[in-house]
Design a protein around this motif. Structure first.
Motif, PDB file in Angstrom:
ATOM      1  N   GLY A  92       0.822  -1.203   0.000  1.00 22.00           N
ATOM      2  CA  GLY A  92       0.000   0.000   0.000  1.00 22.00           C
ATOM      3  C   GLY A  92       0.857   1.254   0.000  1.00 22.00           C
ATOM      4  O   GLY A  92       2.088   1.205  -0.080  1.00 22.00           O
ATOM      5  N   ASN A  93       0.209   2.387   0.082  1.00 18.34           N
ATOM      6  CA  ASN A  93       0.881   3.693   0.079  1.00 18.34           C
ATOM      7  C   ASN A  93       1.428   3.956   1.482  1.00 18.34           C
ATOM      8  O   ASN A  93       0.827   4.664   2.285  1.00 18.34           O
ATOM      9  N   LEU A  94       2.587   3.382   1.806  1.00 16.72           N
ATOM     10  CA  LEU A  94       3.060   3.283   3.170  1.00 16.72           C
ATOM     11  C   LEU A  94       3.507   4.611   3.759  1.00 16.72           C
ATOM     12  O   LEU A  94       3.983   5.509   3.063  1.00 16.72           O
ATOM     13  N   ARG A  95       3.380   4.698   5.067  1.00 16.42           N
ATOM     14  CA  ARG A  95       3.857   5.832   5.856  1.00 16.42           C
ATOM     15  C   ARG A  95       4.637   5.303   7.068  1.00 16.42           C
ATOM     16  O   ARG A  95       5.771   4.928   6.964  1.00 16.42           O
ATOM     17  N   GLY A  96       4.013   5.253   8.252  1.00 15.78           N
ATOM     18  CA  GLY A  96       4.722   4.941   9.483  1.00 15.78           C
ATOM     19  C   GLY A  96       5.064   3.471   9.639  1.00 15.78           C
ATOM     20  O   GLY A  96       4.457   2.586   9.023  1.00 15.78           O
ATOM     21  N   ILE A  97       6.066   3.214  10.522  1.00 20.62           N
ATOM     22  CA  ILE A  97       6.504   1.851  10.783  1.00 20.62           C
ATOM     23  C   ILE A  97       7.087   1.760  12.189  1.00 20.62           C
ATOM     24  O   ILE A  97       7.690   2.713  12.681  1.00 20.62           O
ATOM     25  N   ASP A  98       6.897   0.601  12.831  1.00 22.54           N
ATOM     26  CA  ASP A  98       7.612   0.291  14.062  1.00 22.54           C
ATOM     27  C   ASP A  98       7.805  -1.221  14.134  1.00 22.54           C
ATOM     28  O   ASP A  98       7.164  -1.987  13.386  1.00 22.54           O
ATOM     29  N   LEU A  99       8.697  -1.660  15.023  1.00 24.35           N
ATOM     30  CA  LEU A  99       9.076  -3.056  15.146  1.00 24.35           C
ATOM     31  C   LEU A  99       8.665  -3.583  16.516  1.00 24.35           C
ATOM     32  O   LEU A  99       8.597  -2.825  17.482  1.00 24.35           O
ATOM     33  N   VAL A 138       3.749   3.147  16.647  1.00 25.49           N
ATOM     34  CA  VAL A 138       4.651   2.682  17.693  1.00 25.49           C
ATOM     35  C   VAL A 138       4.054   1.433  18.310  1.00 25.49           C
ATOM     36  O   VAL A 138       2.830   1.329  18.480  1.00 25.49           O
ATOM     37  N   HIS A 139       4.922   0.461  18.617  1.00 24.52           N
ATOM     38  CA  HIS A 139       4.470  -0.812  19.172  1.00 24.52           C
ATOM     39  C   HIS A 139       5.192  -1.061  20.482  1.00 24.52           C
ATOM     40  O   HIS A 139       6.419  -0.922  20.569  1.00 24.52           O
ATOM     41  N   SER A 140       4.438  -1.438  21.511  1.00 25.00           N
ATOM     42  CA  SER A 140       5.039  -1.675  22.821  1.00 25.00           C
ATOM     43  C   SER A 140       4.230  -2.713  23.587  1.00 25.00           C
ATOM     44  O   SER A 140       3.000  -2.585  23.685  1.00 25.00           O
TER      45      SER A 140
END
Length: 285
Positions: A92-99, A138-140
């Motif tokens: 898709g038309n990507l923007r944000g990312i986190d791991l 953000v992933h936590s």
């Protein structure tokens, strides 16, 4: 978004007023004490080139960066060698990312979709849709938070289901957690840095009147770091006091993300696309 080349001339008066009001400026001697980081230099080195036009990025503890693109690609960068590889396409038309630190990446796109991508296989799972442009992820601890153009802060818990934590946050390109139940976003519409209680949804402004604040991060010291044009500010959210710690020269924009050691990584879209490392940004006086 405004590049650091055009930002000073267009907004010098606005930013100077904001800095004086926040205690970041007020005398020539104070301004002269700010660290100037030149790119390239020993303090700012190019990690990788030939990256095209990266949008978002995230970094793990094992020396890898992951970069999103508007064409739907997710790419991996070896931060030691600069070697790149494609993890997945057609996202898709990507923007944000986190791991998540367990082999998974969480990505958001401009159409409001939140996906989980297996970094080993490239397989993807749609977690939520219809959320508006998702610039900040953000992933936590098994929970994912997302924000962007809708002005809402979303929470996706491990069991599924989306909760709107807060609304009216404006447009933020990022989101950062302090590990104590608070989230920080930077509203590019109004120049506010906002603190949101993730339990109650209560929102308060901890800084205001900055021109297009970006790159919101919380470092190990518990302080908030963000950029305005080519200037990097360290903010104590408890007191609302900010310190202009660096002026970064040589990059077309200073949109950075911190790693666990306080280094900042800035992805550039000019000159064929590149990734830069600013060493020890949080340790500057």
């Amino acid at each position: 978004m405004t590049s650091s080349r055009t930002w000073p001339a267009r907004t010098a008066g606005v930013v100077l007023s904001a800095l004086v009001g926040a205690g970041l400026a007020g005398s020539p001697s104070a301004a002269a004490a700010v660290t100037v980081v030149n790119c390239p230099s020993a303090a700012c080195t190019q990690v990788a080139g030939g990256l095209g036009e990266p949008v978002g990025s995230a970094y793990d503890a094992d020396g890898h960066g992951y970069i999103t693109y508007q064409n739907g690609d997710l790419r991996e960068v070896d931060l030691a060698t600069g070697a790149t590889s494609t993890v997945a396409r057609g996202l898709g038309n990507l923007r944000g990312i986190d791991l998540d630190g367990e082999g998974g990446a969480y990505v958001g796109d401009f159409d409001g979709n939140l996906l989980k991508v297996d970094l080993g296989t490239g397989s993807r799972e749609l977690l939520a849709s219809g959320l508006g442009p998702l610039h900040g992820i953000v992933h936590s601890a098994g929970t994912t938070y997302a924000t962007g153009g809708s002005g809402k802060l979303y929470e996706l818990a491990p069991g599924g289901g989306v909760r709107v934590v807060a609304s009216g946050l404006g447009l933020s390109q990022g989101i950062a957690l302090d590990g104590k139940g608070l989230a920080y976003t930077a509203d590019m519409f109004t120049g506010r840095v906002l603190e949101t209680d993730l339990t109650t949804g209560a929102v308060r402004s901890v800084a205001k009147e900055f021109y297009e604040p970006t790159s919101i991060s919380v470092a190990a010291d518990g302080l908030v770091y963000f950029s305005v044009g080519d200037q990097v500010t360290r903010l104590d959210p408890a007191t609302g006091r900010g310190t202009h710690i660096a002026t970064v020269r040589g990059l077309n924009s200073v949109i950075f993300r911190l790693d666990g050691d306080g280094n900042a990584y800035a992805a550039q879209v000019t000159g064929g696309g590149s990734l830069w490392k600013i060493k020890g940004l949080t340790r500057l006086p």
